[in-house]
Design a protein around this motif. Sequence first.
Motif, mmCIF file in Angstrom:
data_model
loop_
_atom_site.group_PDB
_atom_site.id
_atom_site.type_symbol
_atom_site.label_atom_id
_atom_site.label_comp_id
_atom_site.label_asym_id
_atom_site.label_seq_id
_atom_site.Cartn_x
_atom_site.Cartn_y
_atom_site.Cartn_z
ATOM 1 N N ARG C 109 -22.603 -30.942 -23.168
ATOM 2 C CA ARG C 109 -23.847 -31.225 -23.536
ATOM 3 C C ARG C 109 -23.754 -32.887 -23.847
ATOM 4 O O ARG C 109 -25.022 -33.709 -23.517
ATOM 5 N N GLN C 110 -22.877 -33.512 -24.304
ATOM 6 C CA GLN C 110 -22.564 -34.841 -24.612
ATOM 7 C C GLN C 110 -22.845 -35.706 -23.511
ATOM 8 O O GLN C 110 -23.305 -36.628 -23.302
ATOM 9 N N GLN C 111 -22.541 -35.236 -22.211
ATOM 10 C CA GLN C 111 -21.958 -36.053 -21.089
ATOM 11 C C GLN C 111 -23.200 -35.661 -20.195
ATOM 12 O O GLN C 111 -23.277 -36.571 -19.193
ATOM 13 N N ILE C 112 -23.948 -34.656 -20.186
ATOM 14 C CA ILE C 112 -24.809 -34.128 -19.106
ATOM 15 C C ILE C 112 -26.271 -34.703 -19.579
ATOM 16 O O ILE C 112 -26.563 -34.816 -20.757
ATOM 17 N N SER C 113 -26.876 -35.702 -18.748
ATOM 18 C CA SER C 113 -28.215 -35.964 -19.080
ATOM 19 C C SER C 113 -29.290 -35.414 -18.170
ATOM 20 O O SER C 113 -28.803 -34.839 -17.136
ATOM 21 N N GLY C 114 -30.459 -35.362 -18.290
ATOM 22 C CA GLY C 114 -31.381 -35.008 -17.630
ATOM 23 C C GLY C 114 -31.509 -33.475 -17.952
ATOM 24 O O GLY C 114 -31.188 -33.067 -18.993
ATOM 25 N N HIS C 115 -32.029 -32.680 -16.868
ATOM 26 C CA HIS C 115 -32.639 -31.187 -17.158
ATOM 27 C C HIS C 115 -31.399 -30.598 -16.798
ATOM 28 O O HIS C 115 -30.949 -30.369 -15.630
ATOM 29 N N PHE C 116 -31.237 -29.641 -17.943
ATOM 30 C CA PHE C 116 -29.880 -28.793 -17.601
ATOM 31 C C PHE C 116 -30.109 -27.536 -18.829
ATOM 32 O O PHE C 116 -30.840 -27.773 -19.865
ATOM 33 N N SER C 117 -29.264 -26.633 -18.682
ATOM 34 C CA SER C 117 -29.320 -25.759 -19.934
ATOM 35 C C SER C 117 -27.799 -25.086 -19.984
ATOM 36 O O SER C 117 -27.027 -24.998 -18.729
#
Lengths: 1005, 416, 206, 102
Positions: C109-117
């Motif tokens: 979560r810290q490293q992913i940006s944009g739309h994800f889950s």
Amino acid sequence: MSQVNRLGLGGCIDRTQTYTFTFNGNQYTGFKGDTLASALLANGVSIVNRSFKYSRPRGIVAAGAEEPNAIMQLGATEAAQVPNIRATQQALYSGLAARSTNGWPNVENDAMGLVGKLGGPMMGPGFYYKTFMAPASMWMTYEKLIRKAAGLGRSPKEKDPDQYDHYHRHCDVLVIGAGPAGLSAALAAGRSGARVILCDEQEQMGGHLLDTRDQLNGQAANLWVTQVLAELASMPEVLLLPRTTANGLHDHNFATLHERRTEHLADTAPDANQVRSRMHHVRAHQVILATGAHERPLVYANNDVPGNMICGAVSTYIRRYAVIPGQRLVVTTTNDDGYRAALDWTEAGREVVAIVDARPNPEGDCVKEARKKGIRIITGSAVFEAKGTKRVTGARVSGVDPATFTLTGTKEDLACDTIASSGGFSPVVHLSAHTGTRPIWRDDIIGFIPGNVKGLTPVGAVKGVYALDRILAEGAEAGSKAALASGFSVSGIELPSVTKQLESKPIALFQVPHEKPTMRAPKQFVDLQNDVTAAGIELATREGFESIEHVKRYTALGFGTDQGKLGNINGMAIAARLLNQTIPETGTTVFRPNYTGITFGAIAGRHCRDLFDPERYTALHAWHLQRGAKFEDVGQWKRPWYFPVGNETMHDAVQRECRAVREKVGILDASTLGKIDIQGKDAREFIGRVYTNKWAQLGVDKCRYGLMCKDDGMVMDDGVTTCLGDNHFLMTTTTGGAAAILEWLELWHQTEWPELEVYFTSVTDHWATMTLSGPKARDLLSEITDIDLSKDTFKFMECRQGQVAGVPARVYRISFTGELTYEINVQANYAMHVWKALFAHEHTYGLTPYGTETMHVLRAEKGFIIVGQDTDGSVTPEDLGMQWCVGYDKPFSWIGQRALSRPDTRREDRKQLVGLKPVDPKVVLQEGAQIVLDPTQSIPMKMVGHVTSSYFSPTLGHGFALALLVSGSKRMGEKVYMPMADGKVIEAEVVSPIFLDPKGVRQNV
Amino acid sequence: MQRYSGFGLAKHALTHNENWQRLWRNPTPKKKYDVIIVGAGGHGLATAYYLAKEHGITNVAVIEKGWLGGGNTARNTTIVRSNYLWDEAAALYEHAMKLWEGLSQDLNYNVMFSQRGVLNLGHTLQDMRDIQRRVNANRLNGIDGEVLDTQQVQEICPILNCSADARFPVLGASWQPRAGVARHDAVAWGFARGADALGVDLIQQTEVIGMRIEDGQIVGVETNRGFIGAETVGCVAAGNSSVLAKMAGIKLPLESHPLQALVSEPIKPILDTVVMSNHVHGYASQSDKGDLVIGAGIDGYNGYGQRGSYPTIEHTLQAIVEMFPIFSRVRMNRQWGGIVDTCPDACPILSATPVKGLFFNCGWGTGGFKATPGSGNVFAWTLAKGYAHPLAAPFSIDRFVSGKLIDEHGAAGVAH
Amino acid sequence: MSKVAVFNQCPGSEVMAESPLAHQSSVKGGRALIVTEHAFLGHLILRGQADNESLKSAVLSVVGVELPLQPLTFVLNETTGASVQWLSPDEWLLILPAGQEYEVEQNLRQQISGHFSIVNVGGGQTLLRLKGDKVFDLLSKSCVYDVHERNFPVGKAVATTFAKATAIIRRPNEQEWELVIRRSFADYCYRWITDAGREFDLTFTV
Amino acid sequence: MLHIFCPYCGEHREEAEFRPKGQAHIARPLSPEQCSDEEWAEYLFFRDNPRGIHHELWVHATGCRKFFNVTRHTVSYEILETYKMGEKPKVTAESLAKGGRS
């Protein structure tokens, strides 16, 4: 009786293994390698059955799947009974017990035979449509008698002790039939390295090569068979399936193969771990159809008397089983193949009286050979009538002119006990037609061949190629091409040398004319199993049944367990002649699965008993079992219904559970509720579109009830959804709706609103949900949690995270009972720990487990609906009085909104949800009771609604119900009536559906 | 018309059955008829019969692209019952039931209507609520029926697996004693013979390939044998309704799906009633010939192929073995498929259309056979009068616009 | 405050976890078919756009493997035993050593940006390992999918039907197969496997 | 039993893994409240139901759970193409009529 018809030499039987078996209670012996039919013939048994309609004695006609008469009841014990076994396809085993399916007191002397003889003329096709009509009341009695006479074998009366299973297979090339065409195809394909399946319905692979007179490489053909099979068996990617019938060929080259694994060994599987039979579900890239051809008998008078056979069967019994089915043979044929039976017969040392050939000048090699052997050949002639009743005693022969359908020349009677006939061959096209492709008639081969089916290559006799050298060559070519089409490189195979046989052309003859007109001649059978005669077909066409489908249905031609393998083409040809049409004009029959019958058990496979449908369990299932719960089936789930204590009745248990929740604290395993994790910046927008109500303002850690409709405005699901973060929601659905709702959300997202940034993930199984409900819920939970449960900190319709019994948990303060409730959610692997920790305080707080029944009572007291019980797909949110849950002014026209303004949904007199209070407080209304306003009206009564939920409430002290009632919301205080089946009329008062605590005080404490 | 009787059979036997008359003629189509019925299935033939018999309209052609009675009439599982939930559907099916009860005598053709009773099993508590609701509604509508408990079900059908440890134990059933089965082909043939005798032309092997419409009024149909005129045309062509509608520029709320059925090999009488289960998806009866006649489900995709998917057959036989474990060693003989036109509410359409004089009788889904005489009867009335018979009125196509659907999925279910 | 609620759902080791098959007993048999349950692994569902570079780099840095973009494949970190499996064009299954799921989720979560889950689903499924000569036969009896080695090489992973339930079938190496099954269907799968495996004298360890 | 190419998984899979969801390309009207009752009924219930080429929606239910479109012949059951959501069919009744194929 000894094996009077067993030859001293030859056959593919193992004479060192003698099997004892019984037929109709008499004991016989046979050898390993025999079929039941060959063993019966070896023992000189002539009459094997009685016919279906006329009870005429019947004998064995054929040697394979086309046999119409030798239909047996098998099984030594009740549980092992199998009806309708074809003796020609049943391998003999030690202890086999067979009986005829018809004949009383026995097949030799059948009382019904008299009825058949006397009543026969009245029992033409369709006779039952023309009678038994008066008086109308008598039909059911007539029908009982008709039914008694019908049917072949009987169903066992006990459960099947055997097991069955399925096997999903995928291959490059499926070869169906292991005769010469199939073997060479499989070999060519197999050598390429392709995945090949070769299946064959018989006990031994080799097909026609097992009993042919032709030699391969100058040796007996079965030596080549053995050699090819050995090579195929050594190839890792080739699967050989003997005893395996391809019974269906479905769309996109999906074939079902039925493999008999122990049916040839014993009544039931010798080892309990063995499956009796196995269905292979095969998806093949290429299918090679090498199913051969069935010989057609000729249709002549009394052609059903035991001793009438088809020529090929005679050869098969002699050459494969070393059994000669009679003493003196007459052959009647339209082609060269008929001669082979005579040659085999005479070589076996018994007398051939004559070969009667319908062709005026036959000149093939086997004709010459017969002449050389001194067999009398009567040309331009046919047997037109068999003599005898229980066994053929003679054959009446006459010159015949097929073109004018007349007898010519002089007549002659020949004494014999066996008549073998051959009217040519019918390619076994069945599988090619299962996906709707019609077979194509070919005048030159006097038969149908397969039509074009994508991915299917017919080869050999099935496409009318009968010369062995060509069959082998075409098989090899088809095998190579199929492997090539599947992406393999091929090098071909060397073909065995075949001595060329000169054949003379066959002639088209189906029914042999008689000296009397067909309607007056002795019976000329077309379909032996269903007693369909040429006269019957003639009658059908006279009465206007001109389509072949009509003829079939009117006469029952081809409707037997043999599905007309012997009779259909003859029947068509006869109809064509009568209608003055060609055979293709008359139309082909439609072939449908199965090719030969398959037991229900084999088709069902392992999916029976407790594996019929999955039972889904929650993480607490073992505890419920131990606690003695009774279970309710909800979808595939097993949910505790109630938890009886001691000898409690369900009513007592539910009353106790209800009181426990209202007075102390109860706990429900709610893990089955559907749960969907929804994340993304548009999650809130999406939820607002699929729910009827508003979600824009719901804060973090707040819960809200939502209703879901289809776009027709009808309620389809409901549940509580919680905002876990601005971009994060947890939606709950009904237990039954979980999978469908997830798919529903994906449908809308993927097809209509892909621009919304949102993801859905099912967490139904991940979270276990324990619903702690009742005034003592807070006190109990506070014993084992670090969450601040105080009323003002953790409010109703809020969610908190914390530890419960040392396990991280999400706790939702929502209520389906109307009481103070905490829904504790933990990762399912820790659920049992938490549950047990709660129950450590069972006695302190009076903690009581409750089931779905109590849940229903408690929720109904509060007027909470169950979708699917209080709704039925025709109920809108407004009908439920849930306008409070409808966001009429939401910016997006949510799913279902538009439909609510259609004329019918705007109607004022729709059915609406109300409460009903029986006037007699002891009464519990029947769920499903229909409501009327005037109970004195006569039938048909005007019904205005029905009871959807009804219970006795220990809290209220009276029965109460929810109902859907026309204009219900305007009828408060009115009386309505429920006229019941026992004649009583129950009176109830229309009240609000909320019976308890309408202000919601109890859940807000 | 040559009357049929037991005496007649004996008389004909003496003359070697050589003097039986045709059941129907094979007429050349006339240029114009008062009414054309497209589709010579049971419903179309019944429509023609009642038009002639009850309304005196005999200048009628029934046009059939194949052979009469060759569509779903020949492909169904022959169950006849009228225990539908909603008043509108129950009234229509009960109207049919009453006609069934005198049909053999009326047609002088034994359609072998066997009122051996139908059990609709309940396996869940909700099943039982639905059964109570339906049977109560039936009773107040004057339709016979009762709710049975497990013990009573077992008494009626001793071979049914009623044990408590079944995967889905039988909790009870609805029982309609007047329901049963009939000989499907005979129904078509009986109506055909009756209609023909009254002067109706049955024109087989003739395909309608177009509709001629002038100023919004139907004036006839184009066929592969030329134009045939009529200002009243009724389409009764299950499995082909959308195709015909398209010829008239009309779209219908229909989807055509494969519906499969199968029979076992004939066995001695063992199942004396009709047993249906929506929940485990299987139903069975035994024909007079001894075959177990078993219905499978609808395949989910559209299909005009008169065949469905094998897994459907497999699932059905799993259900049958679950219900009747003793049938495990009985063999399935053949399977086949029909094409059912399904409506969104599992009820038929009996309706006028935007084209004047053009009517449709379609959308019976899996429920068509049992309605045959009733459907023909009210549709004949509708064609004769030009507006809907009171029993047909609720089944107008307009209901899909107004929203007044008659949702019979519960009673219709998978089972028929 | 984060817009998504994430929390460590694992208690300390003093809490006894129960696998979905805890109530079933092991079956002792031969070596032709050996089934072993590997319970309590970390299971995360990761969803996002395949062209989201941060997603790819995050998976690489946190799990140590490339995000599989090739359909029907999965990638195993041989050192840690963690794996990432393609489930659909925007969905991956991460199976992690027990107890790592919270940390991995946080790091991703810290490293992913944009739309994800990212969703923890570890309580909802369990993993079975199968080995022995008869695995192919057992799977062929149970699944419509073609598990022949030509169609199912090492590194393939397929979600399909399993008897009347669903399962993910994976092939981590030449000798072994894995089945990921849902908790509520686990008992059914156990019964199915033991019944279908009877003729192979199966061994089932729970 | 149909053999269906899933455009997302990139291979043929057995019908048992899929569920059909009716006619494809039925778009929900963008302004439902502006629709007449007839238009709404058309969207909800009325379908082409052709005998021949049919564009239909399927979902790979036990596989990747993606919805996609199938062009299938409703008599022969031959599948002429499958294509992803948002894409248009390449094969239609009209294109086949022009191309002379049937």
